[in-house]
Write a protein that holds these residues in place. Structure first.
Motif, PDB file in Angstrom:
ATOM      1  N   LYS A 159     -17.639  12.516 -30.218  1.00 54.04           N
ATOM      2  CA  LYS A 159     -17.593  13.353 -31.418  1.00 54.04           C
ATOM      3  C   LYS A 159     -16.699  12.733 -32.490  1.00 54.04           C
ATOM      4  CE  LYS A 159     -18.932  17.934 -29.749  1.00 54.04           C
ATOM      5  NZ  LYS A 159     -19.494  17.511 -28.473  1.00 54.04           N
ATOM      6  N   ARG A 160     -15.635  12.079 -32.065  1.00 55.09           N
ATOM      7  CA  ARG A 160     -14.755  11.414 -33.029  1.00 55.09           C
ATOM      8  C   ARG A 160     -15.497  10.297 -33.747  1.00 55.09           C
ATOM      9  NH1 ARG A 160     -12.561   5.776 -32.539  1.00 55.09           N
ATOM     10  NH2 ARG A 160     -11.305   5.627 -34.429  1.00 55.09           N
ATOM     11  N   GLU A 161     -16.337   9.551 -33.036  1.00 53.36           N
ATOM     12  CA  GLU A 161     -17.095   8.476 -33.674  1.00 53.36           C
ATOM     13  C   GLU A 161     -18.080   9.047 -34.691  1.00 53.36           C
ATOM     14  OE1 GLU A 161     -18.701   6.288 -30.414  1.00 53.36           O
ATOM     15  OE2 GLU A 161     -16.816   5.245 -29.990  1.00 53.36           O
ATOM     16  N   ASP A 162     -18.706  10.184 -34.353  1.00 55.58           N
ATOM     17  CA  ASP A 162     -19.586  10.842 -35.329  1.00 55.58           C
ATOM     18  C   ASP A 162     -18.785  11.341 -36.529  1.00 55.58           C
ATOM     19  OD1 ASP A 162     -22.002  10.463 -34.027  1.00 55.58           O
ATOM     20  OD2 ASP A 162     -21.878  12.346 -32.909  1.00 55.58           O
ATOM     21  N   ALA A 163     -17.634  11.943 -36.247  1.00 55.94           N
ATOM     22  CA  ALA A 163     -16.820  12.516 -37.326  1.00 55.94           C
ATOM     23  C   ALA A 163     -16.330  11.438 -38.286  1.00 55.94           C
ATOM     24  CB  ALA A 163     -15.633  13.275 -36.735  1.00 55.94           C
ATOM     25  N   ASP A 164     -15.939  10.294 -37.752  1.00 50.55           N
ATOM     26  CA  ASP A 164     -15.354   9.243 -38.585  1.00 50.55           C
ATOM     27  C   ASP A 164     -16.386   8.318 -39.227  1.00 50.55           C
ATOM     28  OD1 ASP A 164     -12.859  10.206 -38.037  1.00 50.55           O
ATOM     29  OD2 ASP A 164     -12.297   8.617 -36.642  1.00 50.55           O
ATOM     30  N   TYR A 165     -17.519   8.115 -38.559  1.00 54.66           N
ATOM     31  CA  TYR A 165     -18.430   7.055 -39.003  1.00 54.66           C
ATOM     32  C   TYR A 165     -19.868   7.488 -39.287  1.00 54.66           C
ATOM     33  CZ  TYR A 165     -14.565   4.482 -36.898  1.00 54.66           C
ATOM     34  OH  TYR A 165     -13.311   4.020 -36.560  1.00 54.66           O
ATOM     35  N   ASN A 166     -20.294   8.632 -38.781  1.00 56.48           N
ATOM     36  CA  ASN A 166     -21.691   9.018 -38.917  1.00 56.48           C
ATOM     37  C   ASN A 166     -21.824  10.269 -39.785  1.00 56.48           C
ATOM     38  OD1 ASN A 166     -24.416   9.415 -38.700  1.00 56.48           O
ATOM     39  ND2 ASN A 166     -24.418   9.868 -36.494  1.00 56.48           N
ATOM     40  N   LEU A 167     -21.901  10.073 -41.079  1.00 59.10           N
ATOM     41  CA  LEU A 167     -21.987  11.213 -41.998  1.00 59.10           C
ATOM     42  C   LEU A 167     -23.350  11.890 -41.941  1.00 59.10           C
ATOM     43  CD1 LEU A 167     -20.080   9.829 -45.118  1.00 59.10           C
ATOM     44  CD2 LEU A 167     -19.210  11.194 -43.208  1.00 59.10           C
TER      45      LEU A 167
END
Length: 227
Positions: free
Chosen positions: A126-134
Motif C-alpha cells: 500500500k505504501r508503494e501505491d500511495a507514494d508512486y501509483n497515483l
C-alpha cells in the motif's frame, strides 16, 4: 517516553483525522502520506526490535543500534517476511528456528509472527501505491484500516512474552538481519554460475537448499552497507 515508531503511528492517524464539521473526501495528499507513514512506523518498529535483541537494549548501545539498523533494506524485510507469512515457516529458512520448542519440520508460525509478517507485506504494498501509483485510488478508509492492522500487529508482538515467544522473536530478528544479505549472495552466486555457463537445474537446486544445511555454500562475512 514514546518511540519513533509510536510517534509515526500517531502522526499517520492525525493526518486523516477530520476536524469538527469537516465533510467530503480528505485531500489525497493527506491520505497517501498517512498510508506511507503507517508503513514506516512498522518498518522502524521491526528495525528497533531486531537491534534491541541482537545488539543490546542498554542506553549506552544506542549509537551502535542506530548504525546496525542502517544495514537493513525494505527489500530485505519483504523477502524475510515472505518466509513467515504462512501457517508454517518456509523450509528455506526453518533451520534458524530449530530450538528447544521446535525440533522438527514443519515449524508452525506463531500467530503474532504471522500477523506481523502479513501486516508488513500489506503495508509495503500500500505504501508503494500511495507514494508512486497515483492511478490507484486510495481513501481515508484504506488509511484507517491499514493503521488499525499495523497497530494490532505491533501490539500482538509486544504482548507475546513467554520464553517460547522470546526465543522465536530472537530467530525472527536473526532472519531479518540476514535475509537481504543471503538474497544478494545467492543472486551473485547465480550470476557467477550463469557467467561461466556451468549452471544447470541440479546445481542450482543444491545451491538453493535451506540456509544452514551442510551442503550449502554459505555466504561470506556480513559486510554492513550503510545507505
Amino acid at each position: 517516553m514514546s518511540s519513533f515508531s509510536d510517534d509515526l503511528l500517531t502522526t499517520s492517524k492525525r493526518l486523516i483525522r477530520r476536524k469538527t464539521g469537516q465533510r467530503g473526501p480528505l485531500k489525497a495528499a493527506y491520505v497517501r502520506r498517512s498510508i506511507s507513514t503507517t508503513y514506516y512506523a512498522l518498518f522502524h518498529f521491526c528495525l528497533d526490535e531486531t537491534a534491541l535483541r541482537l545488539v543490546g537494549s542498554t542506553n549506552d548501545l544506542k549509537q551502535r543500534r542506530r548504525v546496525f539498523i542502517r544495514t537493513f533494506s525494505h527489500t530485505g524485510l519483504t523477502t524475510a517476511f515472505g518466509k513467515l507469512k504462512g501457517a508454517h515457516i518456509d523450509k528455506s529458512v526453518e533451520n534458524l528456528f530449530l530450538g528447544p520448542g521446535n525440533t522438527s519440520s514443519p515449524i508452525a508460525t506463531p500467530a503474532f509472527v504471522q500477523q506481523l509478517a502479513t501486516a508488513y507485506l500489506d503495508a509495503i504494498a500500500k505504501r508503494e501505491d500511495a507514494d508512486y501509483n497515483l492511478n490507484e485510488p486510495l481513501s481515508a478508509t484504506d488509511a484507517s484500516q491499514l493503521h488499525r492492522r499495523v497497530k494490532r500487529a505491533i501490539d500482538g508482538w509486544k504482548q507475546a512474552t513467554t520464553p517460547a515467544d522470546r526465543d522465536f522473536k530472537h530467530a525472527v530478528s536473526l532472519l531479518l538481519s540476514l535475509k537481504d544479505q543471503i538474497r544478494r549472495e545467492k543472486q551473485l552466486l547465480k550470476q557467477a554460475y550463469l557467467g561461466t555457463n556451468i549452471l544447470n537445474d541440479r546445481n542450482w537446486r543444491n545451491l538453493s537448499r535451506p540456509y544452514g544445511s551442510a551442503s550449502v555454500v554459505s555466504p561470506g562475512p556480513l559486510v554492513p552497507s550503510v545507505r
